[in-house]
Design a protein around this motif. Structure first.
Motif, PDB file in Angstrom:
ATOM      1  N   ASP A   4       0.804  -1.217   0.000  1.00  0.00           N
ATOM      2  CA  ASP A   4       0.000   0.000   0.000  1.00  0.00           C
ATOM      3  C   ASP A   4       0.840   1.272   0.000  1.00  0.00           C
ATOM      4  O   ASP A   4       0.419   2.316  -0.480  1.00  0.00           O
ATOM      5  CB  ASP A   4      -0.957   0.007   1.196  1.00  0.00           C
ATOM      6  CG  ASP A   4      -0.234  -0.081   2.533  1.00  0.00           C
ATOM      7  OD1 ASP A   4       0.958  -0.460   2.550  1.00  0.00           O
ATOM      8  OD2 ASP A   4      -0.857   0.225   3.566  1.00  0.00           O
ATOM      9  N   ARG A   5       2.053   1.197   0.523  1.00  0.00           N
ATOM     10  CA  ARG A   5       2.921   2.370   0.577  1.00  0.00           C
ATOM     11  C   ARG A   5       4.317   2.074   0.001  1.00  0.00           C
ATOM     12  O   ARG A   5       5.303   2.626   0.473  1.00  0.00           O
ATOM     13  CB  ARG A   5       3.024   2.889   2.020  1.00  0.00           C
ATOM     14  CG  ARG A   5       1.734   3.555   2.487  1.00  0.00           C
ATOM     15  CD  ARG A   5       1.790   3.956   3.958  1.00  0.00           C
ATOM     16  NE  ARG A   5       0.615   4.726   4.311  1.00  0.00           N
ATOM     17  CZ  ARG A   5      -0.565   4.196   4.634  1.00  0.00           C
ATOM     18  NH1 ARG A   5      -0.714   2.885   4.657  1.00  0.00           N
ATOM     19  NH2 ARG A   5      -1.594   4.972   4.930  1.00  0.00           N
ATOM     20  N   PRO A  64      -2.050   4.453  -0.125  1.00  0.00           N
ATOM     21  CA  PRO A  64      -2.763   3.273  -0.641  1.00  0.00           C
ATOM     22  C   PRO A  64      -3.804   3.626  -1.707  1.00  0.00           C
ATOM     23  O   PRO A  64      -4.298   4.756  -1.763  1.00  0.00           O
ATOM     24  CB  PRO A  64      -3.439   2.698   0.610  1.00  0.00           C
ATOM     25  CG  PRO A  64      -2.781   3.358   1.767  1.00  0.00           C
ATOM     26  CD  PRO A  64      -2.303   4.678   1.295  1.00  0.00           C
ATOM     27  N   ASP A  65      -4.135   2.629  -2.546  1.00  0.00           N
ATOM     28  CA  ASP A  65      -5.237   2.723  -3.505  1.00  0.00           C
ATOM     29  C   ASP A  65      -5.156   4.001  -4.346  1.00  0.00           C
ATOM     30  O   ASP A  65      -6.144   4.722  -4.503  1.00  0.00           O
ATOM     31  CB  ASP A  65      -6.575   2.654  -2.746  1.00  0.00           C
ATOM     32  CG  ASP A  65      -7.742   2.345  -3.672  1.00  0.00           C
ATOM     33  OD1 ASP A  65      -7.498   1.809  -4.770  1.00  0.00           O
ATOM     34  OD2 ASP A  65      -8.892   2.665  -3.312  1.00  0.00           O
ATOM     35  N   ASP A  94      -5.027  -1.464  -1.827  1.00  0.00           N
ATOM     36  CA  ASP A  94      -5.633  -1.014  -0.577  1.00  0.00           C
ATOM     37  C   ASP A  94      -4.883  -1.634   0.602  1.00  0.00           C
ATOM     38  O   ASP A  94      -4.346  -2.737   0.495  1.00  0.00           O
ATOM     39  CB  ASP A  94      -7.109  -1.425  -0.535  1.00  0.00           C
ATOM     40  CG  ASP A  94      -7.803  -0.936   0.716  1.00  0.00           C
ATOM     41  OD1 ASP A  94      -7.874  -1.714   1.689  1.00  0.00           O
ATOM     42  OD2 ASP A  94      -8.255   0.218   0.731  1.00  0.00           O
ATOM     43  N   SER A  95      -4.857  -0.925   1.729  1.00  0.00           N
ATOM     44  CA  SER A  95      -4.135  -1.428   2.905  1.00  0.00           C
ATOM     45  C   SER A  95      -4.684  -2.762   3.381  1.00  0.00           C
ATOM     46  O   SER A  95      -3.958  -3.561   3.986  1.00  0.00           O
ATOM     47  CB  SER A  95      -4.195  -0.401   4.037  1.00  0.00           C
ATOM     48  OG  SER A  95      -3.531   0.784   3.669  1.00  0.00           O
ATOM     49  N   GLY A  96      -5.953  -3.009   3.134  1.00  0.00           N
ATOM     50  CA  GLY A  96      -6.535  -4.280   3.549  1.00  0.00           C
ATOM     51  C   GLY A  96      -6.019  -5.458   2.752  1.00  0.00           C
ATOM     52  O   GLY A  96      -6.115  -6.601   3.193  1.00  0.00           O
ATOM     53  N   ASP A 206       1.742   0.915  13.179  1.00  0.00           N
ATOM     54  CA  ASP A 206       0.688   1.503  12.347  1.00  0.00           C
ATOM     55  C   ASP A 206      -0.693   1.203  12.911  1.00  0.00           C
ATOM     56  O   ASP A 206      -0.842   0.524  13.936  1.00  0.00           O
ATOM     57  CB  ASP A 206       0.815   1.052  10.891  1.00  0.00           C
ATOM     58  CG  ASP A 206       0.572  -0.450  10.699  1.00  0.00           C
ATOM     59  OD1 ASP A 206       0.020  -1.098  11.608  1.00  0.00           O
ATOM     60  OD2 ASP A 206       0.936  -0.970   9.625  1.00  0.00           O
ATOM     61  N   ALA A 207      -1.714   1.719  12.223  1.00  0.00           N
ATOM     62  CA  ALA A 207      -3.089   1.589  12.713  1.00  0.00           C
ATOM     63  C   ALA A 207      -3.555   0.147  12.750  1.00  0.00           C
ATOM     64  O   ALA A 207      -4.487  -0.191  13.497  1.00  0.00           O
ATOM     65  CB  ALA A 207      -4.023   2.420  11.833  1.00  0.00           C
TER      66      ALA A 207
END
Length: 226
Positions: A4-5, A64-65, A94-96, A206-207
């Protein structure tokens, strides 16, 4: 994009006269390479565009995305730049789907808050991570070099999302900001003993709860009692 990054680029070598390749990125395909869009350089034929603690990374980081366009400029040993290559596009997931762990915390420094006063406090100074999803920093302290960073040595958790009321320079206005919006942080360790050596490490989280690699280990020796 591999995460994502993170975006990995690879191309053909332009020849022995080339000293480096400058990498430019934007969100439009027909952008003209300029210092505004420069994200890095490489001497080889591969480059990984990842968050970095630099001026460019803060203002133009991979998210992301998102679809990004890259252009590469070859520069010779006399600093002559060639024509920019055609842009290539890549869309980060996407991060997911694929969430990259935070990068390593850099610039950690431990110091005595005041070598001459009666106070015996340790200050910790470090650069914050450029990733936008960093939620906290875990600070570890040990009494020996190479100590293990785990729950038993966890000194503090710094909430990077904590909001506070900030007065701008010269008191022109006040704004609400989170700690993660600043590129460095300072933390005081007040629970120290005199004439003792302490070792410190920090990592970003991270989150999603993923912890990045630990920073370099630093140490400081506190003052002896008068």
């Amino acid at each position: 994009g591999v995460a994502d990054r993170r975006v990995d680029l690879e191309g053909q070598d332009a020849g022995t006269d080339i000293a480096r390749y400058d990498i430019y990125r934007d969100t439009t395909a027909d952008f003209a390479p300029s210092p505004r869009f420069l994200v890095g350089e490489t001497t080889g034929n591969a480059y990984s565009d990842t968050p970095r603690s630099s001026f460019a990374a803060w203002g133009n980081r991979v998210e992301p995305d998102t679809t990004y366009y890259y252009r590469v400029v070859a520069v010779d040993h006399w600093n002559n730049a060639g024509p920019p290559a055609e842009s290539v596009s890549v869309t980060t997931p996407d991060s997911g789907l694929k969430n990259a762990v935070p990068s390593r915390v850099t610039g950690l420094h431990a110091y005595l808050v005041s070598p001459v006063s009666t106070n015996n406090l340790v200050g910790l100074w470090f650069y914050t991570n450029p990733e936008s999803d960093v939620s906290e920093y875990r600070v570890y302290r040990g009494s020996i070099p190479g100590f293990t960073a785990d729950q038993s040595t966890l000194l503090a958790t710094l909430d990077a999302r904590r909001m506070f009321h900030h007065v701008t320079p010269h008191a022109f206005k006040t704004v609400d900001r989170s700690l993660k919006e600043y590129d460095r942080q300072v933390l005081a360790d007040e629970d120290v003993q005199p004439d003792s050596t302490y070792f410190y490490k920090i990592c970003a989280v991270d989150a999603a709860g993923q912890a990045g690699p630990l920073s370099e280990e630093v140490h400081v020796h506190t003052k002896a009692l008068p």
